[in-house]
Design a protein around this motif. Sequence first.
Motif, PDB file in Angstrom:
ATOM      1  N   PRO A  46       0.816  -1.213   0.000  1.00  0.00           N
ATOM      2  CA  PRO A  46       0.000   0.000   0.000  1.00  0.00           C
ATOM      3  C   PRO A  46       0.852   1.267   0.000  1.00  0.00           C
ATOM      4  O   PRO A  46       2.029   1.249   0.354  1.00  0.00           O
ATOM      5  CB  PRO A  46      -0.789  -0.112   1.314  1.00  0.00           C
ATOM      6  CG  PRO A  46       0.120  -0.893   2.211  1.00  0.00           C
ATOM      7  CD  PRO A  46       0.821  -1.880   1.311  1.00  0.00           C
ATOM      8  N   ASP A  47       0.228   2.353  -0.400  1.00  0.00           N
ATOM      9  CA  ASP A  47       0.861   3.659  -0.361  1.00  0.00           C
ATOM     10  C   ASP A  47       0.481   4.330   0.954  1.00  0.00           C
ATOM     11  O   ASP A  47      -0.453   5.123   1.018  1.00  0.00           O
ATOM     12  CB  ASP A  47       0.398   4.494  -1.561  1.00  0.00           C
ATOM     13  CG  ASP A  47       1.045   5.861  -1.595  1.00  0.00           C
ATOM     14  OD1 ASP A  47       2.173   5.982  -1.116  1.00  0.00           O
ATOM     15  OD2 ASP A  47       0.407   6.816  -2.091  1.00  0.00           O
ATOM     16  N   LEU A  48       1.179   3.960   2.029  1.00  0.00           N
ATOM     17  CA  LEU A  48       0.810   4.423   3.358  1.00  0.00           C
ATOM     18  C   LEU A  48       1.205   5.880   3.571  1.00  0.00           C
ATOM     19  O   LEU A  48       2.134   6.386   2.928  1.00  0.00           O
ATOM     20  CB  LEU A  48       1.495   3.560   4.425  1.00  0.00           C
ATOM     21  CG  LEU A  48       1.068   2.091   4.477  1.00  0.00           C
ATOM     22  CD1 LEU A  48       1.921   1.341   5.484  1.00  0.00           C
ATOM     23  CD2 LEU A  48      -0.406   1.975   4.840  1.00  0.00           C
ATOM     24  N   PRO A  49       0.494   6.571   4.477  1.00  0.00           N
ATOM     25  CA  PRO A  49       0.871   7.953   4.786  1.00  0.00           C
ATOM     26  C   PRO A  49       2.304   8.014   5.303  1.00  0.00           C
ATOM     27  O   PRO A  49       2.766   7.109   6.000  1.00  0.00           O
ATOM     28  CB  PRO A  49      -0.131   8.359   5.884  1.00  0.00           C
ATOM     29  CG  PRO A  49      -1.282   7.422   5.717  1.00  0.00           C
ATOM     30  CD  PRO A  49      -0.701   6.139   5.226  1.00  0.00           C
ATOM     31  N   GLU A  50       2.991   9.082   4.965  1.00  0.00           N
ATOM     32  CA  GLU A  50       4.367   9.255   5.387  1.00  0.00           C
ATOM     33  C   GLU A  50       4.487  10.485   6.285  1.00  0.00           C
ATOM     34  O   GLU A  50       3.662  11.397   6.232  1.00  0.00           O
ATOM     35  CB  GLU A  50       5.289   9.421   4.167  1.00  0.00           C
ATOM     36  CG  GLU A  50       5.298   8.209   3.248  1.00  0.00           C
ATOM     37  CD  GLU A  50       6.200   8.423   2.040  1.00  0.00           C
ATOM     38  OE1 GLU A  50       6.743   9.534   1.909  1.00  0.00           O
ATOM     39  OE2 GLU A  50       6.360   7.492   1.251  1.00  0.00           O
ATOM     40  N   THR A  51       5.515  10.482   7.104  1.00  0.00           N
ATOM     41  CA  THR A  51       5.792  11.630   7.963  1.00  0.00           C
ATOM     42  C   THR A  51       7.168  12.187   7.639  1.00  0.00           C
ATOM     43  O   THR A  51       7.998  11.515   7.019  1.00  0.00           O
ATOM     44  CB  THR A  51       5.736  11.247   9.451  1.00  0.00           C
ATOM     45  OG1 THR A  51       6.713  10.231   9.704  1.00  0.00           O
ATOM     46  CG2 THR A  51       4.351  10.743   9.828  1.00  0.00           C
ATOM     47  N   GLU A  52       7.400  13.413   8.062  1.00  0.00           N
ATOM     48  CA  GLU A  52       8.701  14.028   7.896  1.00  0.00           C
ATOM     49  C   GLU A  52       8.988  14.912   9.105  1.00  0.00           C
ATOM     50  O   GLU A  52       8.064  15.342   9.807  1.00  0.00           O
ATOM     51  CB  GLU A  52       8.756  14.852   6.615  1.00  0.00           C
ATOM     52  CG  GLU A  52       7.757  15.982   6.559  1.00  0.00           C
ATOM     53  CD  GLU A  52       7.832  16.751   5.256  1.00  0.00           C
ATOM     54  OE1 GLU A  52       8.860  16.649   4.566  1.00  0.00           O
ATOM     55  OE2 GLU A  52       6.867  17.449   4.923  1.00  0.00           O
ATOM     56  N   ILE A  53      10.263  15.149   9.351  1.00  0.00           N
ATOM     57  CA  ILE A  53      10.670  16.002  10.464  1.00  0.00           C
ATOM     58  C   ILE A  53      11.008  17.377   9.901  1.00  0.00           C
ATOM     59  O   ILE A  53      11.866  17.515   9.025  1.00  0.00           O
ATOM     60  CB  ILE A  53      11.879  15.409  11.201  1.00  0.00           C
ATOM     61  CG1 ILE A  53      11.522  14.028  11.773  1.00  0.00           C
ATOM     62  CG2 ILE A  53      12.338  16.327  12.316  1.00  0.00           C
ATOM     63  CD1 ILE A  53      12.693  13.329  12.424  1.00  0.00           C
ATOM     64  N   ILE A  54      10.301  18.396  10.389  1.00  0.00           N
ATOM     65  CA  ILE A  54      10.555  19.754   9.935  1.00  0.00           C
ATOM     66  C   ILE A  54      10.965  20.618  11.123  1.00  0.00           C
ATOM     67  O   ILE A  54      10.692  20.287  12.279  1.00  0.00           O
ATOM     68  CB  ILE A  54       9.326  20.361   9.237  1.00  0.00           C
ATOM     69  CG1 ILE A  54       8.161  20.495  10.229  1.00  0.00           C
ATOM     70  CG2 ILE A  54       8.918  19.535   8.039  1.00  0.00           C
ATOM     71  CD1 ILE A  54       6.973  21.239   9.659  1.00  0.00           C
ATOM     72  N   THR A  55      11.640  21.720  10.842  1.00  0.00           N
ATOM     73  CA  THR A  55      12.073  22.656  11.883  1.00  0.00           C
ATOM     74  C   THR A  55      11.114  23.833  11.920  1.00  0.00           C
ATOM     75  O   THR A  55      10.859  24.469  10.901  1.00  0.00           O
ATOM     76  CB  THR A  55      13.501  23.153  11.622  1.00  0.00           C
ATOM     77  OG1 THR A  55      14.384  22.028  11.587  1.00  0.00           O
ATOM     78  CG2 THR A  55      13.946  24.104  12.710  1.00  0.00           C
ATOM     79  N   LYS A  56      10.578  24.103  13.101  1.00  0.00           N
ATOM     80  CA  LYS A  56       9.671  25.226  13.291  1.00  0.00           C
ATOM     81  C   LYS A  56      10.258  26.205  14.299  1.00  0.00           C
ATOM     82  O   LYS A  56      10.924  25.810  15.250  1.00  0.00           O
ATOM     83  CB  LYS A  56       8.302  24.737  13.790  1.00  0.00           C
ATOM     84  CG  LYS A  56       7.441  24.096  12.725  1.00  0.00           C
ATOM     85  CD  LYS A  56       6.035  23.828  13.261  1.00  0.00           C
ATOM     86  CE  LYS A  56       5.112  23.333  12.164  1.00  0.00           C
ATOM     87  NZ  LYS A  56       3.723  23.132  12.673  1.00  0.00           N
ATOM     88  N   THR A  57       9.994  27.488  14.083  1.00  0.00           N
ATOM     89  CA  THR A  57      10.406  28.516  15.031  1.00  0.00           C
ATOM     90  C   THR A  57       9.171  29.262  15.521  1.00  0.00           C
ATOM     91  O   THR A  57       8.209  29.450  14.776  1.00  0.00           O
ATOM     92  CB  THR A  57      11.385  29.512  14.392  1.00  0.00           C
ATOM     93  OG1 THR A  57      10.756  30.137  13.267  1.00  0.00           O
ATOM     94  CG2 THR A  57      12.658  28.815  13.943  1.00  0.00           C
ATOM     95  N   ARG A  58       9.211  29.692  16.784  1.00  0.00           N
ATOM     96  CA  ARG A  58       8.122  30.473  17.356  1.00  0.00           C
ATOM     97  C   ARG A  58       8.691  31.433  18.393  1.00  0.00           C
ATOM     98  O   ARG A  58       9.766  31.214  18.957  1.00  0.00           O
ATOM     99  CB  ARG A  58       7.078  29.564  18.001  1.00  0.00           C
ATOM    100  CG  ARG A  58       7.606  28.643  19.088  1.00  0.00           C
ATOM    101  CD  ARG A  58       6.548  27.674  19.575  1.00  0.00           C
ATOM    102  NE  ARG A  58       7.080  26.705  20.511  1.00  0.00           N
ATOM    103  CZ  ARG A  58       7.185  26.904  21.819  1.00  0.00           C
ATOM    104  NH1 ARG A  58       6.773  28.065  22.347  1.00  0.00           N
ATOM    105  NH2 ARG A  58       7.678  25.970  22.607  1.00  0.00           N
TER     106      ARG A  58
END
Length: 388
Positions: A46-58
């Motif tokens: 299957p084409d399962l959902p994927e995740t990724e690590i992103i950098t956020k600033t606040r």
Amino acid sequence: MQRGSLRISGLIAAIVVLPAAAAYAQVDPNLQVRIETLTPPRDRKPDLPETEIITKTRVQTYTTKEVIDVPPEEQQRRLDKVLAEKGLMLPMTTDARDRAIKRYGLDRETRTVRKKKVVTESVVVAKPRETRIVVGATTQSVFDTNAAKTPHAVGDTVFGTTGSITVNVPVGVADSFIFQTGVNDQRYAKLVAKNVDILFNSATYNQVLKIVAPGKTDGTTTSDVMSYSLGSSTVYGSGFNPYLVELFTPSIAWARNNMDFGGTLCGVKGNEAFCIAGTFVAEGEFTFSDVATQRNASSKLVGGVTWQTPVAGLTASAGGFIQGRHFTEFPGGRDDLILQASARADWVSNANVQLSGVLQVTQQFSTVKVLEWNGLAVFPYLKLKVTF
């Protein structure tokens, strides 16, 4: 997205349009299995959902306490106030004033202040699922000890080339529609009468029934998937002439994908996979045809194990299947039992290039003895793809 939708409409139309020409009466009775043994198996993953690590600033606001210096004018004012409250008088000298300020702690004070700071953090987020269009080309050279699939084995080399367009359309959280259209030609070095050209189309809906063992990546997730497919193969002789037969096959399959057999993980961080993983598939299908002797019902059990070797990009796998096939309109009746075992190695040098080598042993039993055969096929092939 619109471009993908236009392509999908064309593929659906291609699946349901049958050739107008009448099929020839004499068609190789083992044509379907001959085509299938030279065609890579359909991918049930299957084409399962994927995740990724992103950098956020606040920006974060916080309070803190600070010790600050009191201006000289304020020090004097506070000193005058303290002296007045206590009814004291000091000599009018600078040293006496400074000592009094130090004594009563009038030169510094602690204040609560509000400040802002920029906070940077890594966040795991779901990648948006998008329609993907993949253009692929595969070429292979197969040596088959029984290229004609007959009781009297004749070894030959078969050259095969496939070009295809695949459209993967996400549905909901994890399901997907997969549409494919393409052309495949098979050329024999000696048995040139067996040369064929094939136009193929398929539409598949992959339904993820459940996530058996969730993982952080697609390669560490075990899932149960139902696949509902419609496929057609229009077979011609060499050069798309003469027209031979149309095969139209609806099918349904259940698969348990990516079972962990080794208990260890391989791959780079963020893209890990089970070092040893297995897949099991149960499939049923019925093939309609404009040639009555080709119509048949089939059931198949498939199993395989894949090993992520220590060499980067290199995987090795072993698998096989058992298949029963009942021909509904074969004169005198016909039932086949097909057993196949295979070993395979794949090397992915980059995302668009794959080199593979396959060793495949097949045995077909049949109630029509002249249609029994067995053979060994060895073939490398090169696969190129472009995704957009």
